[in-house]
Design a protein around this motif. Structure first.
Motif, PDB file in Angstrom:
ATOM      1  N   THR A  25       4.830  12.974 -13.072  1.00  0.00           N
ATOM      2  CA  THR A  25       3.873  13.731 -12.274  1.00  0.00           C
ATOM      3  C   THR A  25       3.554  13.052 -10.940  1.00  0.00           C
ATOM      4  O   THR A  25       2.824  13.609 -10.135  1.00  0.00           O
ATOM      5  CB  THR A  25       2.559  13.924 -13.044  1.00  0.00           C
ATOM      6  N   HIS A  26       4.087  11.854 -10.713  1.00  0.00           N
ATOM      7  CA  HIS A  26       3.795  11.108  -9.483  1.00  0.00           C
ATOM      8  C   HIS A  26       4.391  11.810  -8.269  1.00  0.00           C
ATOM      9  O   HIS A  26       5.551  12.191  -8.266  1.00  0.00           O
ATOM     10  CB  HIS A  26       4.361   9.692  -9.585  1.00  0.00           C
ATOM     11  N   LYS A  27       3.561  11.988  -7.233  1.00  0.00           N
ATOM     12  CA  LYS A  27       4.034  12.564  -5.977  1.00  0.00           C
ATOM     13  C   LYS A  27       3.667  11.604  -4.855  1.00  0.00           C
ATOM     14  O   LYS A  27       2.478  11.436  -4.556  1.00  0.00           O
ATOM     15  CB  LYS A  27       3.392  13.924  -5.730  1.00  0.00           C
ATOM     16  N   PRO A  28       4.641  10.962  -4.257  1.00  0.00           N
ATOM     17  CA  PRO A  28       4.308  10.007  -3.195  1.00  0.00           C
ATOM     18  C   PRO A  28       3.774  10.725  -1.955  1.00  0.00           C
ATOM     19  O   PRO A  28       4.256  11.788  -1.580  1.00  0.00           O
ATOM     20  CB  PRO A  28       5.641   9.328  -2.898  1.00  0.00           C
ATOM     21  N   GLY A  29       2.749  10.159  -1.356  1.00  0.00           N
ATOM     22  CA  GLY A  29       2.180  10.720  -0.137  1.00  0.00           C
ATOM     23  C   GLY A  29       2.686   9.967   1.077  1.00  0.00           C
ATOM     24  O   GLY A  29       3.228   8.871   0.971  1.00  0.00           O
ATOM     25  N   SER A  30       2.487  10.558   2.221  1.00  0.00           N
ATOM     26  CA  SER A  30       2.910   9.895   3.451  1.00  0.00           C
ATOM     27  C   SER A  30       1.890   8.815   3.827  1.00  0.00           C
ATOM     28  O   SER A  30       0.778   8.762   3.293  1.00  0.00           O
ATOM     29  CB  SER A  30       3.027  10.908   4.579  1.00  0.00           C
ATOM     30  N   ARG A  31       2.259   7.972   4.780  1.00  0.00           N
ATOM     31  CA  ARG A  31       1.322   6.945   5.251  1.00  0.00           C
ATOM     32  C   ARG A  31       0.111   7.601   5.907  1.00  0.00           C
ATOM     33  O   ARG A  31      -0.999   7.103   5.814  1.00  0.00           O
ATOM     34  CB  ARG A  31       2.022   6.012   6.234  1.00  0.00           C
ATOM     35  N   TYR A  32       0.330   8.747   6.543  1.00  0.00           N
ATOM     36  CA  TYR A  32      -0.765   9.485   7.171  1.00  0.00           C
ATOM     37  C   TYR A  32      -1.776   9.939   6.115  1.00  0.00           C
ATOM     38  O   TYR A  32      -2.984   9.783   6.283  1.00  0.00           O
ATOM     39  CB  TYR A  32      -0.203  10.687   7.937  1.00  0.00           C
ATOM     40  N   GLN A  33      -1.268  10.495   5.003  1.00  0.00           N
ATOM     41  CA  GLN A  33      -2.161  10.948   3.940  1.00  0.00           C
ATOM     42  C   GLN A  33      -2.927   9.779   3.333  1.00  0.00           C
ATOM     43  O   GLN A  33      -4.115   9.890   3.035  1.00  0.00           O
ATOM     44  CB  GLN A  33      -1.359  11.662   2.855  1.00  0.00           C
ATOM     45  N   ALA A  34      -2.254   8.656   3.153  1.00  0.00           N
ATOM     46  CA  ALA A  34      -2.913   7.484   2.586  1.00  0.00           C
ATOM     47  C   ALA A  34      -4.031   7.003   3.504  1.00  0.00           C
ATOM     48  O   ALA A  34      -5.120   6.632   3.048  1.00  0.00           O
ATOM     49  CB  ALA A  34      -1.900   6.369   2.363  1.00  0.00           C
ATOM     50  N   ARG A  35      -3.780   7.033   4.816  1.00  0.00           N
ATOM     51  CA  ARG A  35      -4.790   6.597   5.770  1.00  0.00           C
ATOM     52  C   ARG A  35      -6.001   7.532   5.741  1.00  0.00           C
ATOM     53  O   ARG A  35      -7.144   7.079   5.785  1.00  0.00           O
ATOM     54  CB  ARG A  35      -4.179   6.543   7.170  1.00  0.00           C
ATOM     55  N   LEU A  36      -5.743   8.846   5.626  1.00  0.00           N
ATOM     56  CA  LEU A  36      -6.854   9.792   5.544  1.00  0.00           C
ATOM     57  C   LEU A  36      -7.679   9.577   4.279  1.00  0.00           C
ATOM     58  O   LEU A  36      -8.915   9.602   4.320  1.00  0.00           O
ATOM     59  CB  LEU A  36      -6.333  11.224   5.563  1.00  0.00           C
ATOM     60  N   LYS A  37      -7.002   9.364   3.149  1.00  0.00           N
ATOM     61  CA  LYS A  37      -7.723   9.115   1.897  1.00  0.00           C
ATOM     62  C   LYS A  37      -8.591   7.872   2.021  1.00  0.00           C
ATOM     63  O   LYS A  37      -9.718   7.830   1.558  1.00  0.00           O
ATOM     64  CB  LYS A  37      -6.737   8.935   0.742  1.00  0.00           C
ATOM     65  N   HIS A  38      -8.031   6.839   2.640  1.00  0.00           N
ATOM     66  CA  HIS A  38      -8.760   5.586   2.800  1.00  0.00           C
ATOM     67  C   HIS A  38      -9.999   5.799   3.671  1.00  0.00           C
ATOM     68  O   HIS A  38     -11.080   5.317   3.359  1.00  0.00           O
ATOM     69  CB  HIS A  38      -7.844   4.527   3.417  1.00  0.00           C
TER      70      HIS A  38
END
Length: 63
Positions: free
Chosen positions: A37-50
């Motif tokens: 079920t793992h879906k890798p996100g982009s670096r942009y998405q990770a930065r937004l989550k952070h």
């Protein structure tokens, strides 16, 4: 259960970006075998989550 060997980085190309992308593909494939079920996100998405998490934590402390 037999432990799996470490993922060795791909070094077949002279271009380091190709080596990095192929190594990451190997890593994502290993992750998907463990957790389908793992879906890798982009670096942009990770930065937004952070940023969102940081804002929420800050608001809770202020209240």
């Amino acid at each position: 259960m037999k432990p799996r060997p470490f993922i060795s980085p791909y070094m077949g190309s002279l271009d380091s970006s190709i080596n990095a992308s192929l190594t990451l593909a190997k890593l994502y494939k290993r992750i998907r075998t463990i957790d389908p079920t793992h879906k890798p996100g982009s670096r942009y998405q990770a930065r937004l989550k952070h940023k969102r998490a940081e804002r929420r934590a800050h608001l809770r402390i202020v209240k």
